[in-house]
Enzyme design. Structure first.
Site, short mmCIF file in Angstrom:
data_model
loop_
_atom_site.label_atom_id
_atom_site.label_comp_id
_atom_site.label_asym_id
_atom_site.label_seq_id
_atom_site.Cartn_x
_atom_site.Cartn_y
_atom_site.Cartn_z
N HIS A 13 0.83 -1.21 0.00
CA HIS A 13 0.00 0.00 0.00
C HIS A 13 0.86 1.26 0.00
CE1 HIS A 13 -3.92 -1.79 0.13
NE2 HIS A 13 -3.57 -2.58 1.11
N ARG A 22 0.10 7.04 -10.61
CA ARG A 22 -1.16 6.37 -10.30
C ARG A 22 -2.13 7.31 -9.61
NH1 ARG A 22 -3.14 3.96 -5.46
NH2 ARG A 22 -4.41 2.08 -5.76
N GLY A 44 -12.40 -3.75 -4.47
CA GLY A 44 -11.04 -4.02 -4.01
C GLY A 44 -10.43 -2.78 -3.41
N GLU A 66 -13.58 -5.20 0.10
CA GLU A 66 -12.20 -5.66 0.16
C GLU A 66 -12.15 -7.01 0.89
OE1 GLU A 66 -8.46 -6.43 -0.10
OE2 GLU A 66 -9.15 -4.56 -1.02
N GLU A 109 -9.05 -0.57 -8.76
CA GLU A 109 -7.64 -0.67 -9.18
C GLU A 109 -7.14 -2.02 -8.68
OE1 GLU A 109 -4.35 -1.47 -9.19
OE2 GLU A 109 -3.56 0.21 -8.02
N GLU A 118 -4.36 -10.32 -12.15
CA GLU A 118 -5.01 -10.42 -10.84
C GLU A 118 -6.52 -10.64 -11.00
OE1 GLU A 118 -3.97 -7.29 -8.17
OE2 GLU A 118 -1.84 -7.85 -8.12
#
Length: 302
Positions: A13, A22, A44, A66, A109, A118
């Site tokens: 993170h 980003r 997410g 999440e 994201e 992913e």
């Protein structure tokens, strides 16, 4: 004391939140996508930053979903910033999340270094179909994944380590395991042995497939050792904002993906490298990805 898993979570993170490319791109796109009073799904959510951006843009409610323990820290951050009354947190898979009424905007994201590994296609498709209003807005809207054969000692440094004895013991099974996995590295344009080609182009607002696959033929343009295939992506956040993780673009926390080859042939200009790559979910509810890579190399040098 924090566990190793928790420390890795903080490292991940930190890299994402400290990535100016980003953060700035997402902030701009979310500010344009969210209108006052909108209800927003943050798919997410991690530590909640995209949902918090949506609230700043005027959202009346954010649903933050999440599956990892980072959601507990997201709750604490929301409370510390006086946002708890407008955020509803859900700890679990987004495929288990239900809403009485679909949202106006979907933000997410869930992207690895190659963009699609992913299972973002799988989870985004499910959320778009079940949880977003027809014609609802999405950030991001699409992505384009690229591949190119690469000569990179850095990308294969760990493979070389596991090929050598450690305290007189053969650790080559660890090398075999790594050869079946995608890794990340900082690839330079000078590492590429051929011009990049598009592997997949996906409109996240309309896609129906959760797996992608393609065969590509690369004419080799310079001599070198073909260690593997480098991959990266362009992300279209909206009509005005995009970002790229290309070796030629400003560096991001994603760096580049590398798919190593079990044999590293020497190549020269005029050789041909044929690659078949397929990427998809390893299971219907899994974050893990199944990668199948086959290649052949035609060498004029023999």
């Amino acid at each position: 004391m924090a566990s190793r898993k928790q420390l890795q979570l903080f490292d991940d993170h930190y890299e994402m939140l400290a990535d100016p490319v980003r953060m700035q791109a997402y902030a701009q796109a979310i500010a344009r996508a969210v209108r006052p009073g909108d209800r927003v799904l943050d798919l997410g959510c991690g530590l909640g930053i995209l949902g918090f951006m949506a609230l700043r843009a005027g959202a009346s409610k954010v649903y933050a979903v999440e599956k990892t323990d980072s959601i507990e820290l997201a709750r604490a951050i929301a409370e510390r910033n006086g946002l708890s009354d407008r955020v509803e947190f859900f700890h679990g898979s987004s495929k288990d999340f239900q809403l009485a009424e679909p949202v106006d905007v979907l933000v997410s994201e869930t992207l690895g270094s190659f963009g699609v590994e992913e299972n973002t296609l799988d989870f985004t498709l499910d959320a778009r179909q079940r949880l977003l209003k027809p014609g609802g807005r999405m950030v991001p809207q699409g992505l384009r994944a690229w591949l190119a054969p690469v000569c990179s000692a850095q990308a294969c440094e760990r493979l070389g380590f596991w090929s050598r004895p450690v305290q007189g013991l053969d650790f080559s099974p660890a090398r075999d395991e790594l050869l079946g996995r995608m890794s990340t590295a900082s690839i330079a344009s000078s590492d590429l042995l051929a011009s990049p080609q598009v592997f997949a182009e996906v409109d996240l607002r309309r896609h129906e497939q959760v797996a992608v696959g393609r065969k590509l033929l690369f004419p080799i343009e310079r001599p070198g050792t073909l260690h593997g295939v480098a991959g990266w992506f362009d992300l279209m956040l909206d009509e005005e904002t995009s970002l790229s993780t290309s070796p030629e673009a400003p560096a991001t926390h994603w760096r580049q993906a590398v798919f190593p080859l079990r044999r590293a042939p020497s190549v020269v200009a005029g050789d041909y490298f044929e690659l078949t790559l397929a990427i998809g979910p390893s299971g219907p509810r899994s974050d893990d990805t199944r990668v199948q890579l086959d290649f052949r190399c035609t060498q004029i040098s023999g």
